[in-house]
Enzyme design. Structure first.
Site, PDB file in Angstrom:
ATOM      1  N   MET A 296      -9.477 -49.735   5.650  1.00 43.43           N
ATOM      2  CA  MET A 296     -10.583 -50.700   5.526  1.00 43.43           C
ATOM      3  C   MET A 296     -11.550 -50.652   6.710  1.00 43.43           C
ATOM      4  O   MET A 296     -11.906 -51.688   7.271  1.00 43.43           O
ATOM      5  CB  MET A 296     -10.011 -52.120   5.375  1.00 43.43           C
ATOM      6  CG  MET A 296      -9.032 -52.274   4.234  1.00 43.43           C
ATOM      7  SD  MET A 296      -9.743 -51.829   2.632  1.00 43.43           S
ATOM      8  CE  MET A 296      -8.430 -52.382   1.564  1.00 43.43           C
TER       9      MET A 296
ATOM     10  N   ILE B 104     -15.086 -48.346   8.230  1.00 44.99           N
ATOM     11  CA  ILE B 104     -16.056 -47.291   7.913  1.00 44.99           C
ATOM     12  C   ILE B 104     -16.160 -46.338   9.097  1.00 44.99           C
ATOM     13  O   ILE B 104     -16.319 -46.761  10.246  1.00 44.99           O
ATOM     14  CB  ILE B 104     -17.417 -47.910   7.510  1.00 44.99           C
ATOM     15  CG1 ILE B 104     -17.199 -48.661   6.185  1.00 44.99           C
ATOM     16  CG2 ILE B 104     -18.489 -46.832   7.389  1.00 44.99           C
ATOM     17  CD1 ILE B 104     -18.414 -49.144   5.483  1.00 44.99           C
ATOM     18  N   LEU B 105     -16.021 -45.053   8.805  1.00 47.32           N
ATOM     19  CA  LEU B 105     -16.040 -44.032   9.860  1.00 47.32           C
ATOM     20  C   LEU B 105     -17.473 -43.568  10.105  1.00 47.32           C
ATOM     21  O   LEU B 105     -18.298 -43.562   9.179  1.00 47.32           O
ATOM     22  CB  LEU B 105     -15.148 -42.861   9.445  1.00 47.32           C
ATOM     23  CG  LEU B 105     -13.659 -43.223   9.326  1.00 47.32           C
ATOM     24  CD1 LEU B 105     -12.913 -42.207   8.473  1.00 47.32           C
ATOM     25  CD2 LEU B 105     -13.014 -43.365  10.703  1.00 47.32           C
TER      26      LEU B 105
ATOM     27  N   HIS C 171     -10.891 -45.445  -4.278  1.00 51.46           N
ATOM     28  CA  HIS C 171     -11.624 -46.713  -4.399  1.00 51.46           C
ATOM     29  C   HIS C 171     -11.256 -47.361  -5.742  1.00 51.46           C
ATOM     30  O   HIS C 171     -11.240 -46.677  -6.769  1.00 51.46           O
ATOM     31  CB  HIS C 171     -13.133 -46.465  -4.312  1.00 51.46           C
ATOM     32  CG  HIS C 171     -13.903 -47.748  -4.354  1.00 51.46           C
ATOM     33  ND1 HIS C 171     -14.006 -48.585  -3.250  1.00 51.46           N
ATOM     34  CD2 HIS C 171     -14.550 -48.371  -5.362  1.00 51.46           C
ATOM     35  CE1 HIS C 171     -14.695 -49.654  -3.584  1.00 51.46           C
ATOM     36  NE2 HIS C 171     -15.039 -49.548  -4.857  1.00 51.46           N
TER      37      HIS C 171
ATOM     38  N   GLU D  18     -21.311 -39.505   4.511  1.00 52.29           N
ATOM     39  CA  GLU D  18     -21.839 -40.554   5.397  1.00 52.29           C
ATOM     40  C   GLU D  18     -22.271 -41.803   4.637  1.00 52.29           C
ATOM     41  O   GLU D  18     -22.527 -42.839   5.258  1.00 52.29           O
ATOM     42  CB  GLU D  18     -22.974 -39.996   6.283  1.00 52.29           C
ATOM     43  CG  GLU D  18     -24.233 -39.559   5.572  1.00 52.29           C
ATOM     44  CD  GLU D  18     -24.093 -38.276   4.734  1.00 52.29           C
ATOM     45  OE1 GLU D  18     -23.040 -37.609   4.806  1.00 52.29           O
ATOM     46  OE2 GLU D  18     -25.043 -37.975   3.999  1.00 52.29           O
TER      47      GLU D  18
ATOM     48  N   ASP E 105     -18.551 -44.812   0.033  1.00 49.59           N
ATOM     49  CA  ASP E 105     -18.193 -44.571  -1.379  1.00 49.59           C
ATOM     50  C   ASP E 105     -19.211 -43.692  -2.097  1.00 49.59           C
ATOM     51  O   ASP E 105     -19.312 -43.729  -3.331  1.00 49.59           O
ATOM     52  CB  ASP E 105     -18.007 -45.896  -2.133  1.00 49.59           C
ATOM     53  CG  ASP E 105     -16.872 -46.735  -1.564  1.00 49.59           C
ATOM     54  OD1 ASP E 105     -15.851 -46.146  -1.153  1.00 49.59           O
ATOM     55  OD2 ASP E 105     -17.009 -47.968  -1.507  1.00 49.59           O
TER      56      ASP E 105
ATOM     57  N   ALA F 266      -4.012 -46.065 -12.535  1.00 45.68           N
ATOM     58  CA  ALA F 266      -4.994 -45.092 -12.046  1.00 45.68           C
ATOM     59  C   ALA F 266      -4.720 -44.627 -10.609  1.00 45.68           C
ATOM     60  O   ALA F 266      -4.398 -43.467 -10.375  1.00 45.68           O
ATOM     61  CB  ALA F 266      -6.401 -45.682 -12.157  1.00 45.68           C
ATOM     62  N   GLU F 267      -4.805 -45.535  -9.630  1.00 43.29           N
ATOM     63  CA  GLU F 267      -4.761 -45.105  -8.228  1.00 43.29           C
ATOM     64  C   GLU F 267      -3.512 -44.292  -7.877  1.00 43.29           C
ATOM     65  O   GLU F 267      -3.609 -43.236  -7.252  1.00 43.29           O
ATOM     66  CB  GLU F 267      -4.822 -46.322  -7.299  1.00 43.29           C
ATOM     67  CG  GLU F 267      -6.126 -47.071  -7.381  1.00 43.29           C
ATOM     68  CD  GLU F 267      -6.207 -48.198  -6.356  1.00 43.29           C
ATOM     69  OE1 GLU F 267      -5.949 -47.957  -5.171  1.00 43.29           O
ATOM     70  OE2 GLU F 267      -6.528 -49.330  -6.757  1.00 43.29           O
TER      71      GLU F 267
HETATM   72  C1  GAR Z   1      -6.199 -50.166  -2.946  1.00 45.47           C
HETATM   73  O1  GAR Z   1      -6.503 -50.813  -4.150  1.00 45.47           O
HETATM   74  C2  GAR Z   1      -7.344 -49.255  -2.535  1.00 45.47           C
HETATM   75  O2  GAR Z   1      -7.955 -48.619  -3.618  1.00 45.47           O
HETATM   76  C3  GAR Z   1      -8.290 -50.242  -1.919  1.00 45.47           C
HETATM   77  O3  GAR Z   1      -7.450 -51.130  -1.206  1.00 45.47           O
HETATM   78  C4  GAR Z   1      -6.153 -51.173  -1.787  1.00 45.47           C
HETATM   79  C5  GAR Z   1      -5.139 -50.796  -0.736  1.00 45.47           C
HETATM   80  O4  GAR Z   1      -3.847 -50.954  -1.194  1.00 45.47           O
HETATM   81  N1  GAR Z   1      -9.241 -49.588  -1.084  1.00 45.47           N
HETATM   82  C6  GAR Z   1     -10.488 -50.003  -0.932  1.00 45.47           C
HETATM   83  O5  GAR Z   1     -10.921 -51.018  -1.436  1.00 45.47           O
HETATM   84  C7  GAR Z   1     -11.361 -49.127  -0.043  1.00 45.47           C
HETATM   85  N2  GAR Z   1     -12.743 -49.418  -0.246  1.00 45.47           N
HETATM   86  P1  GAR Z   1      -2.605 -50.214  -0.514  1.00 45.47           P
HETATM   87  O6  GAR Z   1      -2.653 -50.478   0.975  1.00 45.47           O
HETATM   88  O7  GAR Z   1      -1.417 -50.880  -1.149  1.00 45.47           O
HETATM   89  O8  GAR Z   1      -2.678 -48.741  -0.833  1.00 45.47           O
END
Ligand code: GAR
Length: 203
Positions: free
Chosen positions: A95, A97-98, A114, A152, A155, A184-185
């Site tokens: 969380m 931004i680089l 994301h 840069e 997202d 999904a993720e």
């Molecule tokens: C995940 O849903 C990921 O996609 C989101 O935060 C959560 C982290 O969960 N990332 C973002 O919103 C980045 N913009 P996790 O720590 O359990 O993997």
């Protein structure tokens, strides 16, 4: 450590369920071309670090606060990544931004997951549950997740994988978040790690 595998670092800030999905995918053989050799948290005490320790992976905490500035934070991060010989960086619930300078150093070697279908509900300020709150407020019937290269623009990098997930009328942000993670993720991210790791070792 296996020299024939791409050395992967996972950057985290919290619970680390996406990190866990990657570690599990290594065990089950979904990821065979890469190996997570380093986990970096920018938050002290992140549960993701316990997951790393349990899997026998080196875990490091580097915070901007302790470093003193974003520049110093990124210097420490770069040093740690280079010392470990990292070839691929995965942002998994990271969380922060680089800077463009950092991103340029690792051009097409950083990917991010994301929790929406980019270009919806993304960019600065859209992270974690906020993404799902915004999706529900808009009344979308479909959301999902995206894995993309990091450039840069927050997202804004090239999309690698994307998967749609149904939104139901009685959804809460938490319910939607979990469904998107499960459907999904936790699938897309390990698949992307394998794809890029295979590409990197074949070069
Ligand atoms: C995940 O849903 C990921 O996609 C989101 O935060 C959560 C982290 O969960 N990332 C973002 O919103 C980045 N913009 P996790 O720590 O359990 O993997």
């Amino acid at each position: 450590m296996n020299n024939n595998k791409t050395k992967v670092a996972v950057l985290v800030s919290g619970g680390g369920t996406n990190l866990q999905a990657i570690l599990d995918a290594e065990k089950t053989g979904i990821i065979k071309s890469g190996e997570v050799v380093l986990v970096v948290s920018n938050k002290t005490g992140a549960f993701a670090l316990e997951r790393a320790a349990k899997a026998g992976v080196k875990g490091v905490t580097i915070t901007r606060k302790a470093a003193g500035s974003q520049e110093a934070f990124e210097e420490q991060l770069t040093k740690t990544l280079e010392e470990t010989g990292i070839q691929l960086i995965v942002l998994a619930g990271f969380m922060s931004i680089l800077s463009p300078e950092f991103i340029k150093r690792w051009d097409r070697k950083i990917i991010n997951v994301h929790p929406s279908l980019i270009p919806s509900f993304c960019g600065q300020g859209f992270y974690g549950l906020k993404v799902h709150e915004a999706a529900l407020a808009k009344g979308v019937k479909v959301s999902g997740a995206t894995v993309h290269y990091v450039n840069e623009i927050p997202d804004g990098g090239e999309i690698i994988f994307q998967k749609a997930v149904r939104v139901y009328p009685n959804d809460t942000p938490e319910k939607l978040q979990l469904r998107i993670m499960k459907q999904a993720e936790w699938k897309l991210l390990p698949a992307a790690v394998e794809k890029l790791s295979a590409e990197i070792i074949s070069k």
